[in-house]
Scaffold this active site. Structure first.
Site, PDB file in Angstrom:
ATOM      1  N   GLY A 103       0.789  -1.055  -0.192  1.00 28.50           N
ATOM      2  CA  GLY A 103       0.073   0.268   0.335  1.00 28.50           C
ATOM      3  C   GLY A 103       0.903   0.901   0.286  1.00 28.50           C
ATOM      4  N   GLY A 104       2.000   1.622  -0.077  1.00 33.99           N
ATOM      5  CA  GLY A 104       3.496   2.577   0.291  1.00 33.99           C
ATOM      6  C   GLY A 104       3.207   3.171   1.060  1.00 33.99           C
ATOM      7  CG  HIS A 105      -0.392   4.009   3.835  1.00 31.15           C
ATOM      8  ND1 HIS A 105      -0.494   4.732   4.496  1.00 31.15           N
ATOM      9  CD2 HIS A 105      -0.852   4.138   2.581  1.00 31.15           C
ATOM     10  CE1 HIS A 105      -1.631   5.361   4.260  1.00 31.15           C
ATOM     11  NE2 HIS A 105      -1.546   5.059   2.780  1.00 31.15           N
ATOM     12  N   GLY A 173      -2.329  -1.231   2.698  1.00 33.85           N
ATOM     13  CA  GLY A 173      -2.439  -2.007   1.644  1.00 33.85           C
ATOM     14  C   GLY A 173      -2.216  -3.481   3.267  1.00 33.85           C
ATOM     15  N   GLY A 175      -1.044  -5.843   2.638  1.00 36.52           N
ATOM     16  CA  GLY A 175      -0.947  -6.771   2.933  1.00 36.52           C
ATOM     17  C   GLY A 175       0.792  -6.418   3.928  1.00 36.52           C
ATOM     18  CG  ASN A 468       2.259  -1.311  10.943  1.00 38.97           C
ATOM     19  OD1 ASN A 468       3.761  -2.264  11.326  1.00 38.97           O
ATOM     20  ND2 ASN A 468       1.196  -2.154  10.847  1.00 38.97           N
ATOM     21  CE1 TYR A 469       1.305   4.318  12.585  1.00 36.83           C
ATOM     22  CE2 TYR A 469       1.692   4.757  14.959  1.00 36.83           C
ATOM     23  CZ  TYR A 469       0.880   5.094  14.072  1.00 36.83           C
ATOM     24  OH  TYR A 469      -0.272   5.421  13.628  1.00 36.83           O
TER      25      TYR A 469
END
Length: 725
Positions: A103-105, A173, A175, A468-469
């Protein structure tokens, strides 16, 4: 002489354009799967016109696609699982690093950029977004390239009383999101997305597709919260469906410093983790202007979801958190799917079909960090935050409450360890809109200073951080790509995973002993295992060198001869190219316009920052930045000779004078919403220049006069907001 030069250039072009990594990868892909007949449509190199738009397409953080950020050797967009298998096999065979983007995040862009030395290839999973909802089984299979918004929408299509406990940002995203934990508004009731993962499909370093049974419980444990990019390529997840009411209640209540925000927030810290687990109240903290003044203040907005009706929620708030002063007028009932949009910040009028767009609502340059809090921050500490917030342009903090189910799940249940005893999580964000590296350095430094200030108010030993950050400030693997020691990696590993980091290292060492899947903060392997594997790989190669008349020696001799021949040829042609380069790179059209601009105004000292030609790395991202209709920036669409981004009215005056003088067509873009793209593309034969007004967005509201002056580059949303202020 010109004819000779052109002939030499023609013979050199294929040699110069050829890229060993791209060529080898392309050949290997073609040889390793029979389903790659569509290779030209899924294999993109920097020479391809679609490369930059594709690279930028899902990049959430513009900082990671800026001109100073590294770019991949190629992008591969698989259509099937077999394509990914072939890509992994070939990358391992050729010694190429892989980055996998769903997702590119990724906050540091590690799924599509790199700060490590080795070249790399991006596997973009955006075309793998299948979703199969099975209400009877209480589960959903979702491919890695689908977004959280698409997942929520497809579940709601099948059932109005089921949801998925996952993220708040709808363009995430799936995944990569689940690999880090995946928290959202259902976390206090049901835990994280990773807590509710039932199965997965992963492609390992040998190209095998493995489900939960085949990969084993250790690996399945590791990929649910151990961070993406360390164990393999996640192809799909099987997630648990959880019950939600047909009607839920939401609210959004702002409180400024002048309205007692400090005391209210101090109270929130004491109750947020102890509230009814059906109630999720997060706090968005931003700087703002005091209405009808230019004076800045801080606004705290309480953004909430309650899995129940209005009356029940009112009773809970009156008893547990009356300080907020919630009224019935603040409350709205809606479906769970509609609440997803509400929590994400969309107006209530936006239809839920927007979740299928799969794109973020806005993009900017940003730097983020995170913390976990175990003791309420005193009011004096909050005052220190406000002081620093008022010094920054666009600061933001998001405080997410814990407690409920999050406190009942053991720290070792999955790698995500932030559980019992956590009151709330802090996300820090500072954003900006300038592409210049100096702007980045300034805002990143502010973020680091705020983070240092917060040290005495957050968790310690370790200072916990959410994987995730991603934050490269806290440490990274060896920049040269070599294996990193576990001791060094623990500087960030224990902050993300606490004691679970040691188990992750052991599982990684067994499952991926060659450490093929690696990035700046991937899980390292134990050193003895890595060295053993390396020795076993190099020994046969050493034996071959000793064989007389063997292919290795002969091949080396032929290679040396060819290399010398090509090198001699290259030196001659390089000399010719050097003498020819000024002739080829000069563009009379751009040069004339540039010279005229420079000569006709004294205010264009910043010309390098507002004048962009196709040779400028920022040109394509700028052209695409506000293009509403992707059809109008497709490879077959015309592109301007240059883009000018004026900072003052005088810049526009000069551009008009110069364009008229030189007979150049002008296109003016304010928001990029022209349905045929006439503000930035053209179907006419004449070359043209785009004047992009995005930097002219001043708004001056005069309530007494009953009017507002607004510059052309401002958006309608900005206008409405400033008037409402």
């Amino acid at each position: 002489p010109i004819v000779l030069i052109l002939l030499l250039l023609a013979s050199l072009s294929s040699f110069c354009a050829s890229n060993p990594i791209q060529d080898s990868f392309h050949q290997c892909l073609s040889a390793n799967t029979v389903s790659l007949t569509q290779l030209p449509n899924i294999f993109f190199t920097p020479n391809n016109t679609s490369f930059t738009p594709l690279l930028n397409s899902t990049a959430q953080n513009l900082r990671c696609i800026a001109s100073y950020a590294a770019k991949p050797e190629l992008i591969f967009t698989p259509l099937h699982e077999t394509h990914i298998q072939a890509a992994v096999v070939c990358a391992k065979k050729l010694g190429i690093q892989l980055r996998v983007r769903s997702g590119g995040h990724d906050y540091e862009g590690m799924s599509y950029t790199s700060v490590m030395d080795p070249p790399y290839v991006v596997i973009d999973l955006a075309k793998l977004r299948g979703i199969n909802v099975d209400v009877q089984d209480g589960s959903v299979w979702v491919e890695a390239g689908a977004t959280i918004g698409e997942l929520y929408y497809r579940v709601a299509e099948k059932s109005k009383t089921h949801g998925v406990p996952a993220g708040l940002c709808t363009s995430l995203g799936v995944g990569g999101h689940i690999t880090g934990g995946a928290y959202g508004s259902l976390m206090r009731k049901y835990g994280l997305g990773a807590d509710n993962a039932l199965d997965a499909k992963i492609i390992d370093a040998n190209g095998r597709i493995l489900d939960r049974k085949a990969m084993g419980e250790d690996v399945f444990w590791a990929i649910r919260g151990g961070g993406g990019g360390s164990f393999g390529v996640i192809v799909s997840w099987k997630l648990k469906l959880v019950p939600v009411p047909e009607t839920v209640t939401v609210f959004n209540v702002p409180r400024t410093l002048e309205q007692g925000a400090t005391k209210i927030l101090y109270k929130w810290q004491q109750v947020a983790d102890k509230l009814d687990e059906n109630l999720f109240i997060r706090v968005l903290i931003q700087s703002s202007n005091i209405p009808n003044t230019t004076q800045k203040t801080v606004t705290t907005t309480y953004n909430a979801l309650f899995l129940g009706d209005v009356n029940t929620l009112q009773g809970i708030m009156k008893e547990s958190f009356p300080e907020l002063g919630l009224t019935k007028e603040d409350l709205f009932e809606m479906s769970w799917l509609e609440s997803v949009l509400f929590i994400a910040g969309y107006p209530k009028s936006v239809p839920t079909t927007v979740l299928l767009a799969g794109k973020p609502a806005f993009l900017n340059y940003f730097k983020a960090k995170s913390d976990f809090v175990t003791t309420p921050i005193p009011e004096a500490g909050l005052e220190g935050i406000w002081q620093r917030f008022l010094e920054e342009e666009i600061p933001m903090m998001i405080w997410n409450p814990y407690g409920g189910m999050m406190g009942r799940i053991a720290e070792s249940s999955i790698p995500f360890p932030h559980r019992k005893g956590i009151l709330f999580k802090i996300q820090y964000v500072t954003s900006w809109m300038s592409p210049e590296k100096e702007a980045m350095d300034k805002h990143v430094e502010w973020m680091r200073e705020l983070y240092d200030y917060m040290g005495e108010y957050v968790s310690v030993s370790p200072r916990q951080t959410y994987v995730n950050y991603r934050d490269l400030d806290i440490g990274m693997n060896d920049k040269n790509g070599d294996d990193t020691s576990v001791v060094n990696a623990s500087s960030w590993g224990t902050r993300y995973f606490k004691d679970n980091f040691n188990r992750l290292v052991k599982i990684k060492t067994e499952f991926d002993p060659d450490n093929f899947f690696k990035h700046e903060q991937s899980i390292p392997v134990l050193p003895h295992k890595s060295k053993l594997q390396k020795f076993q790989r190099t020994k046969p190669h050493g034996d071959k060198k000793k064989k007389k008349g063997g292919k290795t020696k002969k091949g080396r001799k032929n290679t040396q001869i060819l290399t010398m021949a090509y090198f001699s040829r290259f030196l001659v042609l390089l000399f010719l190219l050097t003498s020819l380069s000024p002739l080829c790179s000069s563009n009379p059209f751009q040069d004339s316009f540039h010279q005229c601009l420079s000569a006709n105004t004294d205010s264009l000292t910043q010309l390098p920052n507002i004048f962009f030609t196709p040779n400028t790395t920022a040109f394509t991202p700028l052209l695409n930045s506000t293009a509403q209709n992707l059809r109008c920036i497709a490879p077959y669409a015309a592109k301007p000779e240059l883009i000018l981004t004026p900072l003052h009215e005088s810049h526009i005056q000069t551009a008009v004078v110069c364009a008229k003088k030189l007979g150049i067509q002008l296109r003016f873009r304010s928001g990029g919403h022209d349905y045929e793209g006439i503000s930035y593309t053209s179907v006419m034969d004449l070359p043209y220049v785009v004047i992009d007004l995005a930097k002219l967005r001043g708004i001056d509201v005069d309530v007494e006069d009953g009017s507002v002056w607004v510059q052309a580059g401002a958006t309608i949303g900005e206008l409405y907001y400033r008037v409402a202020e």
